[in-house]
Design a protein around this motif. Structure first.
Motif, mmCIF file in Angstrom:
data_model
loop_
_atom_site.group_PDB
_atom_site.id
_atom_site.type_symbol
_atom_site.label_atom_id
_atom_site.label_comp_id
_atom_site.label_asym_id
_atom_site.label_seq_id
_atom_site.Cartn_x
_atom_site.Cartn_y
_atom_site.Cartn_z
ATOM 1 N N ALA A 61 15.046 54.272 32.493
ATOM 2 C CA ALA A 61 13.926 53.627 33.186
ATOM 3 C C ALA A 61 14.426 52.457 34.029
ATOM 4 O O ALA A 61 15.355 51.740 33.626
ATOM 5 N N ARG A 109 7.661 50.230 42.746
ATOM 6 C CA ARG A 109 6.371 50.887 42.963
ATOM 7 C C ARG A 109 5.637 50.274 44.154
ATOM 8 O O ARG A 109 4.535 50.674 44.496
ATOM 9 N N ARG A 133 3.865 64.048 31.669
ATOM 10 C CA ARG A 133 4.264 62.794 32.311
ATOM 11 C C ARG A 133 3.054 62.117 32.952
ATOM 12 O O ARG A 133 3.168 61.373 33.921
ATOM 13 N N TYR A 145 3.085 58.199 33.380
ATOM 14 C CA TYR A 145 3.806 57.715 34.561
ATOM 15 C C TYR A 145 3.072 58.100 35.841
ATOM 16 O O TYR A 145 2.854 57.259 36.724
ATOM 17 N N TYR A 146 2.685 59.367 35.928
ATOM 18 C CA TYR A 146 2.159 59.875 37.198
ATOM 19 C C TYR A 146 0.861 59.166 37.594
ATOM 20 O O TYR A 146 0.636 58.885 38.771
ATOM 21 N N LYS A 155 0.044 56.235 37.295
ATOM 22 C CA LYS A 155 0.302 54.930 37.891
ATOM 23 C C LYS A 155 0.991 55.056 39.254
ATOM 24 O O LYS A 155 1.158 54.068 39.962
ATOM 25 N N SER A 156 1.380 56.273 39.593
ATOM 26 C CA SER A 156 2.123 56.497 40.836
ATOM 27 C C SER A 156 1.336 57.323 41.824
ATOM 28 O O SER A 156 1.038 56.889 42.930
ATOM 29 N N ASP A 185 5.069 59.043 44.231
ATOM 30 C CA ASP A 185 5.996 59.933 43.550
ATOM 31 C C ASP A 185 6.768 60.830 44.512
ATOM 32 O O ASP A 185 7.928 61.171 44.258
#
Length: 486
Positions: A123, A154, A225, A228-229, A231-232, A237
């Motif tokens: 990470a 990000r 995932r 994570y995804y 938030k992206s 991504d």
């Protein structure tokens, strides 16, 4: 067809996160394929480093299992596996503490002729800790290189902070920001086609190109995932990095030389020439489950999420070469098929001598990244047979697996090529820090815009080409998306 093997210097490659999914699926199988291709020197070593309490033999057993799962059977033999595994070592390490660092320092060879490379397959929050400890324990020096995986931040602020953290301990010439799309054979062939053939480069501009489409479609959802995804989203991504890099290679000016900074200087110019995107030129979507297929909200466990699993945009590059030529990009999850391609759609002939009955015909250069890497140039010919001048479009097709003979399906995968480039010290196919920051500087206002407008993504059914609204980006200008084929 036997590929030419380019030798590399002896190296010690440390994979932080050496027991993780990326290492098992891509990095280690890629290194094995380079080993059996004769591209790893006799004294090259690979050192896995992770929290798991393993010894060398335990790690080798884990890697053996990974090879059998992710390498084709015909590339496996007990002799090759055993020889490759003998190059592997393991150190149990605490990225945020002191555990294991002295052992890692002792494991590394004290030889200036041995390249030291460190793959941060962890990470981004651990990058700073790893970089600091590598220097604190004098494991990394002037001849060392680090490889970092996305996400490179990000937003612009976090990207600058990440670059600053790495710069505290490593020079920019030592940092390799990896984007596996740039390691694909077809992506590199795009530069060869453009700059190695007089046929294409004179036509590669707004005078002859009507528009360009870049599509990266996936059939999988975000399950596994989702944390994570969500938030992206597709913008962070995929667009900000993968699609941005493809656009740069399509739109860039010819570099003076095929050298790292010359190529990356031209890519940076493209990013800085991108115009802000109007709200009406953006379509965002979320897949909505049907039957047993879960919805996006199910996969991320948030019924109110407004994160996009699909995005399509119309972009403009403001320079002399591309003024007036739109670039259409789209990417999404749970679409009709797994397909990544770039399509350069040339303009109609200025005058048709065959009349309206002949129909509309255009030359399209299609660069397929996956599946079946290759290129196709659509040309117009007369349909065979009697009955007058009837026109038909046919492909001039070059699939690499066919063109390169029986070994074509063993073309090096992206990760194995890029890791070898790290050992060679070749940064051409890696992103520079200012590139990353320029991409975020363009991306941030777009995300801030739809956040302020409080827009909900359009729903689309899994197994389709995305929300119907995305088709209007092209339909309103009498254009069509290329079909996503199953």
């Amino acid at each position: 067809m036997v590929s030419r093997v380019i030798p590399v210097d002896p190296f010690d490659l440390v994979i932080f996160g050496g027991t993780g999914d990326l290492a098992r699926r891509k990095i280690l199988p890629g290194l094995y394929r380079r080993f059996i291709a004769g591209q790893m020197p006799e004294d090259a070593r690979v050192i896995g480093a992770a929290r798991s309490e393993l010894d060398d033999e335990g790690y080798r057993k884990d890697v053996r299992d990974a090879l059998k799962e992710f390498v084709s059977k015909r590339a496996l033999s007990e002799e090759n596996i055993a020889a490759f595994l003998s190059r592997l070592h393991y150190v149990s390490i605490d990225a945020k503490g002191e555990g294991g660092w002295k052992k890692l320092a002792q494991t590394m060879r004290d030889d200036d002729d041995v390249v030291r490379a460190f793959y941060f397959s962890v990470a981004p929050s651990l990058f700073g800790d790893l970089a600091e400890r590598l220097h604190l324990h004098k494991i990394a020096g002037a001849n060392s290189r680090i490889v970092v995986e996305k996400p490179f931040g990000r937003d612009l602020e976090s990207a600058k902070a990440l670059n600053a953290t790495l710069a505290e301990h490593f020079d920019e010439t030592q940092i390799y920001r990896i984007d596996h799309y740039l390691g694909k054979e077809t992506v590199q062939n795009l530069m060869a086609v453009r700059f190695g053939n007089v046929l294409f480069e004179p036509l590669w501009n707004a005078q002859y190109v009507d528009h360009i489409q870049i599509t990266v479609a996936e059939t999988v959802g975000v399950g596994g995932r989702g944390g994570y995804y969500d938030k992206s989203g597709a913008m962070r991504d995929m667009v900000q990095n993968h699609l941005m890099q493809l656009l740069c290679l399509i739109a860039m000016e010819p570099p003076s030389r095929f050298e790292p900074d010359a190529v990356r200087d031209e890519k940076l110019k493209v990013i800085r020439a991108l115009e802000p995107v109007e709200p009406g030129d953006i379509v965002r979507g979320q897949y909505e489950g049907k039957g047993k297929t879960p919805s996006y909200h199910d996969d991320v466990e948030d019924g109110e999420s407004r994160t996009e699993s699909f995005i399509a945009m119309k972009l403009h590059v403001s320079n002399w070469r591309w003024a007036g030529t739109p670039f259409y990009v789209r990417t999404g999850k749970r679409l009709k098929a797994r397909q990544s391609e770039i399509a350069v759609v040339f303009k109609d002939a200025p005058h048709s001598i065959f009349g309206e009955a002949a129909g509309r015909h255009r030359n399209i250069l299609t660069i397929r990244l996956q599946p079946n890497e290759g290129m196709t140039l659509g040309v117009t010919i007369k349909e065979p047979g009697p009955g007058g001048m009837r026109l038909v479009d046919v492909p001039l097709d070059m699939s690499f697996a066919d063109a390169l003979g029986p070994e074509g399906d063993e073309i090096p995968e992206a990760y194995e090529r890029l890791v070898m480039d790290v050992v060679r010290g070749n940064q051409t196919l890696f992103m520079r820090g200012d590139e990353v920051e320029a991409a975020w500087a363009w991306t941030d206002p777009i995300i801030e815009g739809w956040t302020k407008r409080d827009e909900r993504p359009f729903a689309y059914e899994p197994g389709t080409a995305g929300p119907e609204e995305s088709a209007m980006l092209l339909h309103r200008e009498d254009r069509r998306w290329r079909e996503i084929k199953e």
